[in-house]
Design a protein around this motif. Sequence first.
Motif, PDB file in Angstrom:
ATOM      1  N   GLN A 186       5.346 -53.724 -32.593  1.00  0.00           N
ATOM      2  CA  GLN A 186       5.830 -54.927 -32.081  1.00  0.00           C
ATOM      3  C   GLN A 186       6.765 -55.530 -32.724  1.00  0.00           C
ATOM      4  OE1 GLN A 186       2.806 -57.617 -30.145  1.00  0.00           O
ATOM      5  NE2 GLN A 186       1.287 -56.167 -30.898  1.00  0.00           N
ATOM      6  N   GLN A 187       6.800 -55.818 -33.808  1.00  0.00           N
ATOM      7  CA  GLN A 187       8.167 -56.515 -34.892  1.00  0.00           C
ATOM      8  C   GLN A 187       9.248 -55.693 -34.497  1.00  0.00           C
ATOM      9  OE1 GLN A 187       9.282 -59.056 -34.907  1.00  0.00           O
ATOM     10  NE2 GLN A 187       8.509 -60.197 -36.746  1.00  0.00           N
ATOM     11  N   ARG A 188       9.177 -54.295 -34.473  1.00  0.00           N
ATOM     12  CA  ARG A 188      10.462 -53.486 -34.312  1.00  0.00           C
ATOM     13  C   ARG A 188      10.938 -53.925 -33.116  1.00  0.00           C
ATOM     14  NH1 ARG A 188       7.106 -48.605 -36.566  1.00  0.00           N
ATOM     15  NH2 ARG A 188       8.779 -47.310 -35.732  1.00  0.00           N
ATOM     16  N   VAL A 189      10.123 -53.954 -31.956  1.00  0.00           N
ATOM     17  CA  VAL A 189      10.715 -53.987 -30.587  1.00  0.00           C
ATOM     18  C   VAL A 189      11.224 -55.526 -30.583  1.00  0.00           C
ATOM     19  CG1 VAL A 189      10.056 -54.371 -28.149  1.00  0.00           C
ATOM     20  CG2 VAL A 189       9.034 -52.576 -29.596  1.00  0.00           C
ATOM     21  N   GLY A 190      10.675 -56.346 -31.300  1.00  0.00           N
ATOM     22  CA  GLY A 190      11.345 -57.833 -31.230  1.00  0.00           C
ATOM     23  C   GLY A 190      12.639 -57.856 -31.913  1.00  0.00           C
ATOM     24  N   ILE A 191      12.842 -57.018 -32.980  1.00  0.00           N
ATOM     25  CA  ILE A 191      14.056 -56.803 -33.684  1.00  0.00           C
ATOM     26  C   ILE A 191      15.383 -56.031 -32.648  1.00  0.00           C
ATOM     27  CG2 ILE A 191      15.457 -55.686 -35.550  1.00  0.00           C
ATOM     28  CD1 ILE A 191      12.810 -56.075 -37.257  1.00  0.00           C
ATOM     29  N   GLY A 192      14.373 -55.097 -31.843  1.00  0.00           N
ATOM     30  CA  GLY A 192      15.553 -54.357 -30.868  1.00  0.00           C
ATOM     31  C   GLY A 192      15.903 -55.224 -30.021  1.00  0.00           C
ATOM     32  N   ARG A 193      14.834 -56.126 -29.426  1.00  0.00           N
ATOM     33  CA  ARG A 193      15.307 -57.325 -28.478  1.00  0.00           C
ATOM     34  C   ARG A 193      16.523 -57.896 -29.041  1.00  0.00           C
ATOM     35  NH1 ARG A 193      10.747 -61.180 -26.542  1.00  0.00           N
ATOM     36  NH2 ARG A 193      10.892 -61.935 -28.657  1.00  0.00           N
ATOM     37  N   ARG A 200      16.707 -53.287 -43.316  1.00  0.00           N
ATOM     38  CA  ARG A 200      17.741 -52.659 -44.261  1.00  0.00           C
ATOM     39  C   ARG A 200      18.713 -51.646 -43.389  1.00  0.00           C
ATOM     40  NH1 ARG A 200      13.123 -51.193 -47.180  1.00  0.00           N
ATOM     41  NH2 ARG A 200      12.655 -52.860 -48.860  1.00  0.00           N
ATOM     42  N   ALA A 201      18.107 -51.067 -42.537  1.00  0.00           N
ATOM     43  CA  ALA A 201      18.948 -50.068 -41.657  1.00  0.00           C
ATOM     44  C   ALA A 201      19.892 -50.935 -40.798  1.00  0.00           C
ATOM     45  CB  ALA A 201      17.914 -49.125 -40.956  1.00  0.00           C
ATOM     46  N   ILE A 202      19.612 -51.957 -40.328  1.00  0.00           N
ATOM     47  CA  ILE A 202      20.657 -52.517 -39.356  1.00  0.00           C
ATOM     48  C   ILE A 202      21.416 -53.698 -40.303  1.00  0.00           C
ATOM     49  CG2 ILE A 202      19.495 -52.265 -37.337  1.00  0.00           C
ATOM     50  CD1 ILE A 202      18.455 -55.071 -37.666  1.00  0.00           C
ATOM     51  N   ALA A 203      21.138 -53.711 -41.557  1.00  0.00           N
ATOM     52  CA  ALA A 203      21.920 -54.441 -42.530  1.00  0.00           C
ATOM     53  C   ALA A 203      23.019 -53.632 -43.167  1.00  0.00           C
ATOM     54  CB  ALA A 203      21.115 -55.135 -43.771  1.00  0.00           C
ATOM     55  N   ASP A 204      24.005 -53.216 -42.148  1.00  0.00           N
ATOM     56  CA  ASP A 204      24.843 -52.028 -42.633  1.00  0.00           C
ATOM     57  C   ASP A 204      26.239 -52.864 -43.152  1.00  0.00           C
ATOM     58  OD1 ASP A 204      25.450 -53.290 -40.291  1.00  0.00           O
ATOM     59  OD2 ASP A 204      25.847 -51.474 -39.078  1.00  0.00           O
ATOM     60  N   GLY A 205      26.264 -54.055 -43.072  1.00  0.00           N
ATOM     61  CA  GLY A 205      27.520 -54.669 -43.565  1.00  0.00           C
ATOM     62  C   GLY A 205      28.375 -55.062 -42.452  1.00  0.00           C
ATOM     63  N   ARG A 206      28.087 -54.658 -41.357  1.00  0.00           N
ATOM     64  CA  ARG A 206      29.009 -55.379 -40.305  1.00  0.00           C
ATOM     65  C   ARG A 206      27.889 -56.533 -39.398  1.00  0.00           C
ATOM     66  NH1 ARG A 206      29.825 -49.647 -39.236  1.00  0.00           N
ATOM     67  NH2 ARG A 206      28.179 -49.674 -37.658  1.00  0.00           N
ATOM     68  N   GLN A 207      26.788 -56.292 -39.473  1.00  0.00           N
ATOM     69  CA  GLN A 207      25.890 -57.487 -38.794  1.00  0.00           C
ATOM     70  C   GLN A 207      25.667 -58.461 -39.515  1.00  0.00           C
ATOM     71  OE1 GLN A 207      24.122 -57.379 -35.405  1.00  0.00           O
ATOM     72  NE2 GLN A 207      24.159 -59.599 -36.241  1.00  0.00           N
ATOM     73  N   THR A 208      26.198 -59.749 -39.393  1.00  0.00           N
ATOM     74  CA  THR A 208      26.143 -61.073 -40.092  1.00  0.00           C
ATOM     75  C   THR A 208      24.376 -61.310 -39.802  1.00  0.00           C
ATOM     76  OG1 THR A 208      28.229 -61.880 -39.302  1.00  0.00           O
ATOM     77  CG2 THR A 208      26.705 -63.195 -40.429  1.00  0.00           C
ATOM     78  N   MET A 209      23.442 -61.693 -41.037  1.00  0.00           N
ATOM     79  CA  MET A 209      22.391 -61.891 -40.684  1.00  0.00           C
ATOM     80  C   MET A 209      22.014 -63.178 -41.866  1.00  0.00           C
ATOM     81  SD  MET A 209      20.505 -58.210 -41.465  1.00  0.00           S
ATOM     82  CE  MET A 209      20.555 -56.925 -40.339  1.00  0.00           C
ATOM     83  N   ASP A 232      23.756 -57.806 -29.287  1.00  0.00           N
ATOM     84  CA  ASP A 232      25.084 -57.398 -30.120  1.00  0.00           C
ATOM     85  C   ASP A 232      25.552 -58.945 -30.572  1.00  0.00           C
ATOM     86  OD1 ASP A 232      25.695 -54.873 -30.328  1.00  0.00           O
ATOM     87  OD2 ASP A 232      26.225 -54.730 -28.155  1.00  0.00           O
ATOM     88  N   ALA A 233      24.552 -59.660 -31.169  1.00  0.00           N
ATOM     89  CA  ALA A 233      24.816 -60.754 -31.567  1.00  0.00           C
ATOM     90  C   ALA A 233      26.062 -61.191 -32.730  1.00  0.00           C
ATOM     91  CB  ALA A 233      23.473 -61.583 -31.887  1.00  0.00           C
ATOM     92  N   ASP A 234      26.573 -62.126 -32.810  1.00  0.00           N
ATOM     93  CA  ASP A 234      27.413 -62.494 -33.879  1.00  0.00           C
ATOM     94  C   ASP A 234      26.682 -62.751 -35.084  1.00  0.00           C
ATOM     95  OD1 ASP A 234      29.406 -62.398 -31.993  1.00  0.00           O
ATOM     96  OD2 ASP A 234      29.838 -64.406 -31.874  1.00  0.00           O
ATOM     97  N   LEU A 235      25.462 -63.200 -34.937  1.00  0.00           N
ATOM     98  CA  LEU A 235      24.546 -63.666 -35.937  1.00  0.00           C
ATOM     99  C   LEU A 235      23.103 -63.488 -35.382  1.00  0.00           C
ATOM    100  CD1 LEU A 235      23.989 -65.349 -38.631  1.00  0.00           C
ATOM    101  CD2 LEU A 235      23.843 -67.254 -37.283  1.00  0.00           C
ATOM    102  N   MET A 236      22.505 -62.536 -36.350  1.00  0.00           N
ATOM    103  CA  MET A 236      21.114 -62.447 -36.236  1.00  0.00           C
ATOM    104  C   MET A 236      20.217 -63.328 -37.070  1.00  0.00           C
ATOM    105  SD  MET A 236      20.249 -58.302 -35.469  1.00  0.00           S
ATOM    106  CE  MET A 236      18.733 -58.375 -35.368  1.00  0.00           C
ATOM    107  N   LEU A 237      19.034 -63.721 -36.590  1.00  0.00           N
ATOM    108  CA  LEU A 237      18.352 -64.835 -37.206  1.00  0.00           C
ATOM    109  C   LEU A 237      17.000 -64.277 -37.266  1.00  0.00           C
ATOM    110  CD1 LEU A 237      19.463 -67.936 -35.169  1.00  0.00           C
ATOM    111  CD2 LEU A 237      19.976 -67.328 -37.627  1.00  0.00           C
TER     112      LEU A 237
END
Lengths: 246, 224
Positions: A148-155, A186-195, A160-165
């Motif tokens: 469920q939390q992975r789907v939450g992250i997928g949502r 970790r996988a989506i923290a690829d250096g392009r996505q601001t978090m 394509d947000a400028d910032l993920m919280l």
Amino acid sequence: MSCNIEISGLTKRFGQNTVLNNIDLCLKPGERVAIIGPSGTGKSTLLRCLNFLDAPDEGRITLGDLKVDAARASKADILALRRRTGFVFQNYALFANKSARQNIMEGLTTVRGWPAAKATDRANQILTRIGLADRGDSFPSALSGGQQQRVGIGRAMALDADLMLFDEPTSALDPEWVGEVLDLIRAIADGRQTMLIVTHEMQFAREIADRVVFMEGGRIVEQGPPDQIFGNARDERTRAFLRRVG
Amino acid sequence: MNALDIAYMWDLVPVIAGYIPLTLFMALVSMVLALILSAMLAIVRVLKLPVIDRGVAIFISFFRGTPLLVQLFLFYYGLPQLFSFMTNINGVTAAIIGLTLHFSAYMAESIRGAILGVDRSQWEAAASIGMTQGQLLRRIILPQAARTAAPTLMNYFIDMIKGTSLAFTLGVTEMMGAAQKEAAGSFLYLEAFLVVALFYWGIVEILSVGQRRMEQYLGKAVAR
């Protein structure tokens, strides 16, 4: 330091209680910032204010060309801000009446007005990315906490947000599911996505963050690279906190 | 004391049955209108929209606090005194208006409860992806609330069917009115009212079976 996301003077009060006190924070594109600190110290409120789930009382939020003055934010400002920030909830908060795929698509079809076929393609890509390619038709009630939390992250990714919280994304999970969710972040923290990640997982914060922010009593006490904060914190409050949790 | 006149009762069956469509028509139209109205009232209450919320609270309080019969008389006999355009209102229309307003007050409270029953975090999640309040209500909250409220709303529909019998007091010849007329001619009151009672019972039983089926279906769909 060039900020493309800038928070200045952000203040939030609940009644007489000042939960956020004049917060300044600046994020460079692609930067991963972890927020740590004791419970009830305003970490989650800061994230919620950035998405106007709680309306801040004062301060400015700048997201690229979008500038929002908290004290006079219009409905349009708030919607624009929300559409450019993704929010991952502690308790997942999936839409119970929608399948995993529909949860991910909802922001694309309803909010962005994408045609269903295009949104389905994008949702399927994301399902693959979050390792749930075969569970797209499952409803949240049929998924484990970790799924469920992975789907939450997928949502949130779908925007394509400028910032993920991330608001303590693993705090509500059974220990057995924590690993898979951290792996995904970790996988989506690829250096392009601001978090901006509020977390109690110190090891994770240390490993993933470019910068760690320590908050206490509604203020930022100190911030710096993980090695400095975890290895050589300047402020006694930071050191005391890290001794307690470490 | 005479035994029940069974032959007479058999003769009444087709007569009363002929009025089933009118009874169902009044109940169905009132139900559809009440569903729309009650959903709007519930949303006003949940969102606590300034000023109208107060008005809606008074509306609900009044229509729950006074008998349906009194409300029907008020619309049919009372209001035309104030509003001349209402003098030509027919009994069926007045009954539909009365049933709609009366039941929407009750149904609004059920729907409100069902809306509040949807986990608050889903409101936030929907808002966080940029949905407007209208979008998040329509796409996320109301579909879930509808499932929760469905069994209760079905009960109100059953009540409404029985409530249509009061239209007879407004001069409408529906099932009850037809039975009354027949009885007045034959003086066989017990037979006439027994037949009409069995008709209502039969209709309600058929609906109850449908209701149980629906609940089983919804129970599966929302299993958590």
